[in-house]
Every structure is written in C-alpha cells, then in structure tokens.
Design an enzyme around this catalytic site. Structure first.
Site, short mmCIF file in Angstrom:
data_model
loop_
_atom_site.label_atom_id
_atom_site.label_comp_id
_atom_site.label_asym_id
_atom_site.label_seq_id
_atom_site.Cartn_x
_atom_site.Cartn_y
_atom_site.Cartn_z
N GLN A 23 0.83 -1.19 0.00
CA GLN A 23 0.00 0.00 0.00
C GLN A 23 0.87 1.25 0.00
O GLN A 23 1.90 1.30 0.67
CB GLN A 23 -0.89 -0.02 1.24
CG GLN A 23 -1.98 1.03 1.27
CD GLN A 23 -2.98 0.75 2.37
OE1 GLN A 23 -3.17 -0.38 2.77
NE2 GLN A 23 -3.63 1.79 2.88
N SER A 81 4.08 -5.97 3.18
CA SER A 81 2.81 -5.84 3.86
C SER A 81 1.68 -6.48 3.06
O SER A 81 1.64 -7.70 2.88
CB SER A 81 2.52 -4.35 4.15
OG SER A 81 1.36 -4.19 4.91
N LEU A 82 0.80 -5.69 2.50
CA LEU A 82 -0.29 -6.18 1.66
C LEU A 82 0.23 -7.08 0.55
O LEU A 82 -0.42 -8.07 0.17
CB LEU A 82 -1.04 -4.99 1.06
CG LEU A 82 -2.09 -5.28 -0.01
CD1 LEU A 82 -3.26 -6.02 0.60
CD2 LEU A 82 -2.54 -3.98 -0.66
N ARG A 132 -9.40 -7.39 4.75
CA ARG A 132 -8.28 -6.89 5.55
C ARG A 132 -8.29 -5.37 5.60
O ARG A 132 -8.07 -4.76 6.65
CB ARG A 132 -6.97 -7.39 4.95
CG ARG A 132 -5.69 -6.97 5.68
CD ARG A 132 -4.50 -7.58 4.95
NE ARG A 132 -3.20 -7.33 5.59
CZ ARG A 132 -2.41 -6.30 5.28
NH1 ARG A 132 -2.78 -5.42 4.38
NH2 ARG A 132 -1.24 -6.16 5.90
N HIS A 164 1.06 -2.00 11.18
CA HIS A 164 2.15 -2.87 11.65
C HIS A 164 2.65 -2.48 13.03
O HIS A 164 3.84 -2.51 13.30
CB HIS A 164 3.27 -2.93 10.61
CG HIS A 164 2.81 -3.52 9.32
ND1 HIS A 164 2.49 -4.87 9.20
CD2 HIS A 164 2.54 -2.95 8.13
CE1 HIS A 164 2.07 -5.09 7.96
NE2 HIS A 164 2.07 -3.95 7.31
N GLN A 208 1.20 -10.61 11.10
CA GLN A 208 1.77 -9.61 10.19
C GLN A 208 1.13 -8.24 10.32
O GLN A 208 1.80 -7.22 10.29
CB GLN A 208 1.64 -10.11 8.74
CG GLN A 208 2.27 -9.20 7.71
CD GLN A 208 1.30 -8.81 6.61
OE1 GLN A 208 0.18 -8.38 6.89
NE2 GLN A 208 1.71 -8.95 5.38
#
Length: 309
Positions: A10, A88-89, A113, A197, A246
């Site tokens: 992202q 991440s994503l 999510r 995060h 995560q």
C-alpha cells in the site's frame, strides 16, 4: 538463474494503474472482473472518479487485483519465480502467486483486511514517520524513551538507513524528536490512515483470525518469505497465524531481501505499481538485478531481459 517476485504494498497505488494491461491481456481482465468486493475495481483503479483509491479499504483489493493479474500475465509467458515475498499487503499477492490463494480469494481477503484495518484505526490519534540514517537499536531506544506518552514501535525495516515508526501520534512525534537527537538525518511524517504494523492493529488481527477459519488454504508451490519473519516459514509456523501476526507487527523487508540473496536469487521482479521495492533492493543487496513491471512495455522489457539469461 534464480528469480524472485517481490510485490508492492500500500502506498504505491495511483489512478490509471493496470488500464493498459486490462485492454491488452484477457487474463488480467479475468482477475479484475472476477472478484466481488462491493465496488468496481476497474473504475477505482483506472480513473478513481470519487477519489477513494487512497482509502485503505479500496486500496488493498485494487492493489492485490493488479498484482494477481500481472502474475497471471507473467505465468502465461512462462515466467515463474523460485521465491516470492511482498511488502505488507503484497504478501497476499505472493501467496496467491504460490497457489495458497486463488486470485479471487486474495482480492476478496484484501478487501476484508482493508476494512478490518480501517475499523481498528478508527478514532485512534495515530501517526507514522520515516526515520532516515539511524540504526535499529538506536531507534528502538528512542521508541522506548517515548513510550511514556503512548504506543510507538518500529513498523518497517525497509533497507539500511530507512526505518518507519508508528503508533499514537504523541508518542511517534516524541520518538522522532529523540531520534534526531540521537543522530537521525531526517524524520518524515507519513500520510497514513492508521498505525499500520503496530500492536494498535491487534483488533484487525483478531478479525483476520476469525476470517481465516472460513478459508481453505492451498499448498505453496514455491517458498514465500514472510514479513514478520524476514525469511521462510519454519516448523510449527502456519500461514493463518503468520498473516494474523503480520498486520500488527514489524515488516522485515531488509531481512527478506538479504535472505533472498542468501538463497542465490539473481534477479528480483518487482510487481508494482511503482519502483519502491527495487530501490530497497539496490540499497540492501546491490548485486541483485531488479526489474519493475507495471505496464505492457515493462512486460516486454522483462521478457527481453530474460531471453539473455
């Protein structure tokens, strides 16, 4: 030659992403047309008329749809990775490439999510800041010294000299100020909608844990390196538990890139949009070749580059 796919996260999104691919490749069209996320992926990704692309709940499914479509294009051209990872994503896209999720599953999970993360962050006075030119241990010290005014943690270990902190805004601001006193070259506040995060996203982890009980996970066709580990999963690890972890813990991208080098990877293909991760690779292990693919022209260039290998 060993090849790794590295998927963007992202922040790399922009209107127009994937428009040329949609026109040129039926497999890309199939991904964008095949998911049910409550809005039209094409409209938001290509023109974003309502200005929602940068909102987490829209960004995430659009990015994963782009990535899954690009993966399908590359697969049809016979380009398959030996390893995959994502920022991440982007980890969901890596798992889709490895066969853990179908394209539709990955896109719809990303939509879930994104909503869960937005809900977890709602009403939290939060902030994130990029910290440049400071080592990990010293930045951890700055975060500890600022923890008296709220939660502040290292959210991203991107590459040498580039870390990101996140948490409650007051604590992030205090930690950033202390980081400068301790030798950081710059601290740059980031425009984000949540303390991504960090432990403040635990409610999103809880929502994902429940969601994963309804999902059938496929077997990995090749190894995926996980954000919260910085390497492949170990004995006793499970994909649902790692994905739950995560969303609320640090992303070890620098460690992941170093591990890919240890595994003998010669080239990393960044599946975009953007070239942010290629920059991380060059700052971390400059001997690894990089190639970012976002457009039809980029795909042609990658195919030509691989012909010579």
């Amino acid at each position: 030659m060993k090849l790794a796919f590295l998927y963007a996260g992202q922040g790399s999104q922009h209107p127009g992403m994937g428009a040329d691919l949609y026109e040129a490749y039926p497999e890309f069209r199939a991904v964008l047309d095949g998911a049910d996320v409550g809005f039209d992926l094409k409209t938001v990704s290509f023109t974003d008329p309502d200005g929602v692309l940068n909102q987490t709940q829209y960004t995430q499914p659009c990015m994963v749809a782009f990535a899954a479509g690009m993966t399908a294009i590359l697969a049809n051209k016979g380009i398959h990775p030996d390893y995959a990872a994502g920022l991440s994503l982007g980890e969901y896209s890596a798992l889709e490439a490895a066969g853990v999720f179908t394209a539709r599953q990955a896109v719809e999970l990303a939509a879930f999510r994104g909503k869960a993360m937005a809900e977890a962050a709602a009403g939290v006075p939060c902030g994130m800041s990029a910290v440049l030119g400071l080592d990990r241990d010293t930045l951890r010290q700055a975060c500890e010294e600022a923890s008296d005014v709220g939660v502040v943690e290292i959210a991203n270990y991107n590459c040498p000299g580039q870390l990101v902190i996140g948490g409650h805004k007051a604590a992030v601001d205090k930690a950033a100020a202390r980081a400068k006193e301790l030798g950081a070259k710059r601290c740059l506040p980031l425009k984000v909608s949540g303390p991504f995060h960090t432990s403040l996203l635990a409610p999103a982890g809880d929502a994902l844990r429940e969601k994963f009980t309804q999902i059938t996970f496929g077997e990995m066709k090749f190894p995926v390196l996980f954000n919260c580990l910085g390497h492949e999963m170990g004995e006793g690890d499970t994909i649902p538990a790692l994905l739950e972890r995560q969303v609320q813990s640090s992303v070890y991208m620098e460690d992941t890139i170093r591990r890919l080098a240890e595994l003998g990877v010669d080239m990393i293909v960044e599946i975009g949009p953007g070239k942010v991760l290629s920059g991380f690779v060059k700052k971390t292990v400059p001997t690894i070749k990089t190639c970012a693919v976002e457009t039809c022209a980029d795909i042609d260039a990658l195919c030509e580059a691989l012909k010579g290998e």
